[in-house]
Design an enzyme around this catalytic site. Structure first.
Site, PDB file in Angstrom:
ATOM      1  N   ASP A  45       0.848  -1.206   0.000  1.00 56.88           N
ATOM      2  CA  ASP A  45       0.000   0.000   0.000  1.00 56.88           C
ATOM      3  C   ASP A  45       0.881   1.251   0.000  1.00 56.88           C
ATOM      4  OD1 ASP A  45       0.886  -0.163   2.607  1.00 56.88           O
ATOM      5  OD2 ASP A  45      -1.098   0.016   3.537  1.00 56.88           O
ATOM      6  N   SER A  46       2.211   1.051  -0.040  1.00 57.54           N
ATOM      7  CA  SER A  46       3.141   2.155  -0.310  1.00 57.54           C
ATOM      8  C   SER A  46       2.813   2.801  -1.647  1.00 57.54           C
ATOM      9  CB  SER A  46       4.590   1.638  -0.318  1.00 57.54           C
ATOM     10  OG  SER A  46       4.714   0.501  -1.149  1.00 57.54           O
ATOM     11  N   ASP A  84      -1.032  -6.134  -0.056  1.00 54.16           N
ATOM     12  CA  ASP A  84      -1.360  -5.496   1.221  1.00 54.16           C
ATOM     13  C   ASP A  84      -2.858  -5.311   1.371  1.00 54.16           C
ATOM     14  OD1 ASP A  84       0.678  -4.878   3.022  1.00 54.16           O
ATOM     15  OD2 ASP A  84       1.355  -3.144   1.864  1.00 54.16           O
ATOM     16  N   LYS A 113      -1.169  -9.358   3.165  1.00 61.24           N
ATOM     17  CA  LYS A 113      -0.364  -8.851   4.291  1.00 61.24           C
ATOM     18  C   LYS A 113      -1.205  -7.878   5.111  1.00 61.24           C
ATOM     19  CE  LYS A 113       3.333  -5.930   3.796  1.00 61.24           C
ATOM     20  NZ  LYS A 113       2.940  -4.754   4.593  1.00 61.24           N
ATOM     21  N   GLU A 115      -1.041  -5.389   8.916  1.00 59.89           N
ATOM     22  CA  GLU A 115      -0.174  -4.804   9.939  1.00 59.89           C
ATOM     23  C   GLU A 115      -0.765  -5.022  11.327  1.00 59.89           C
ATOM     24  OE1 GLU A 115       0.665  -0.697   9.068  1.00 59.89           O
ATOM     25  OE2 GLU A 115       1.266  -1.136   7.008  1.00 59.89           O
ATOM     26  N   GLU A 182       9.704  -4.266  10.149  1.00 56.39           N
ATOM     27  CA  GLU A 182      10.136  -2.979   9.592  1.00 56.39           C
ATOM     28  C   GLU A 182      10.750  -2.083  10.677  1.00 56.39           C
ATOM     29  OE1 GLU A 182       7.244  -1.034   7.115  1.00 56.39           O
ATOM     30  OE2 GLU A 182       8.462   0.765   6.901  1.00 56.39           O
TER      31      GLU A 182
HETATM   32  O1  KIV Z   1       3.594  -1.068   1.610  1.00 59.27           O
HETATM   33  C1  KIV Z   1       4.750  -1.510   1.502  1.00 59.27           C
HETATM   34  O2  KIV Z   1       5.447  -1.305   0.503  1.00 59.27           O
HETATM   35  C2  KIV Z   1       5.270  -2.283   2.621  1.00 59.27           C
HETATM   36  C3  KIV Z   1       6.756  -2.498   2.655  1.00 59.27           C
HETATM   37  C4  KIV Z   1       7.386  -1.279   3.177  1.00 59.27           C
HETATM   38  C5  KIV Z   1       7.130  -3.686   3.442  1.00 59.27           C
HETATM   39  O3  KIV Z   1       4.557  -2.684   3.479  1.00 59.27           O
END
Ligand code: KIV
Length: 265
Positions: A45-46, A84, A113, A115, A182
């Site tokens: 989600d970056s 994500d 994924k 968090e 992280e």
């Molecule tokens: O969103 C993302 O790119 C991430 C990485 C920083 C691990 O979660």
């Protein structure tokens, strides 16, 4: 060449072979990652920050993630594809099932994924019980940036380190098959990597992890703003995007990245 699966990553951990992972958001970069032999691709989600130009990952929606996951899936050949779950799309186990279902059915993800630690155990358990592989994410949680007060190294004092370690063990017991750590001190990340059976992928977590991940645009030096300590610009001196990605894979494999200059004490 055969597909990379969770079993492949487990075997790599057992054999001490480092796992190379990068983010990707489209088919063209994904093809470059595949050619360089990357094992896992994260549709992070970056993308909210590096693709959409947002201040944080918080505004990213499930539709955005499904769209980019589908783009990446079209360029994928053998890497494990992880997507994500965006902010507020897994506030309950039921909501998480709906989000993960879309990422897998419409996006083509192999794993999702999320968090968080203790608060996510029930969700991880439910997803796993429904046949959805989960990658957990501990340490610096970008979706909690306003709660954390910024993008800061986590787990530096004894109590915070203990909580991260216990969360990691509990997430593994709940069924998580992979863990991203992280921005934590290298010693803590190494201890967790040794403690867990599942592979631990570090970002700003030192060289003792079972693998490494970076945001693709960071390692190509095209992200805006100050470069975080844990990022290396692999395009510098590589001459081409494919050269930079190959250099990253090689550096992860031979243990030269991350060096102490990219890590935290
Ligand atoms: O969103 C993302 O790119 C991430 C990485 C920083 C691990 O979660």
């Amino acid at each position: 060449m055969s597909n990379i699966t969770i079993a492949t990553l487990m075997q790599m951990k057992e054999q001490g072979e480092k796992i190379a992972m990068l983010t990707s958001y489209d088919a063209s970069f994904t093809r470059q990652l595949e050619e360089a032999g990357i094992e896992a691709i994260l549709v992070g989600d970056s993308l909210g920050m590096v693709i959409q130009g947002q201040e944080s990952t918080l505004p990213v929606g499930v539709d955005d993630m499904v769209y980019h996951t589908r783009c990446v899936a079209r360029g994928r050949q053998r890497a494990l594809l992880i997507a994500d779950m965006p902010f507020m799309s897994y506030s309950s186990a039921n909501q998480a099932l709906g989000t993960a279902g879309r990422l897998m059915k419409e996006g083509g993800a192999h794993m999702v994924k999320l968090e968080g630690g203790a608060t996510q155990l029930e969700t991880v358990h439910q997803l796993t019980a429904s046949g959805i592989p989960v990658c957990a994410h501990l340490g610096l949680l970008p979706q909690s940036v306003y709660k954390l007060g910024g993008y800061r190294v986590q787990g530096r004092d004894e109590e915070a380190a203990r909580v991260i370690k216990e969360d990691a063990m509990a997430l593994e017991s709940a069924g998580a098959k992979l863990l991203v750590l992280e921005c934590v001190p290298s010693s803590l990340a190494s201890a967790i990597s040794e403690l867990l059976e599942i592979p631990v992928i570090g970002i700003g977590a030192g060289s003792g992890c079972d693998g490494q991940v970076l945001v693709l645009y960071d390692m190509l030096g095209v992200s805006r703003g100050r470069r975080p300590r844990f990022v290396k610009d692999f395009l510098e001196g590589a001459g081409s995007v494919s050269g930079a990605i190959s250099a990253y894979v090689q550096a992860v494999k031979n243990g030269s990245f991350p060096g102490p200059e990219h890590s935290f004490q």
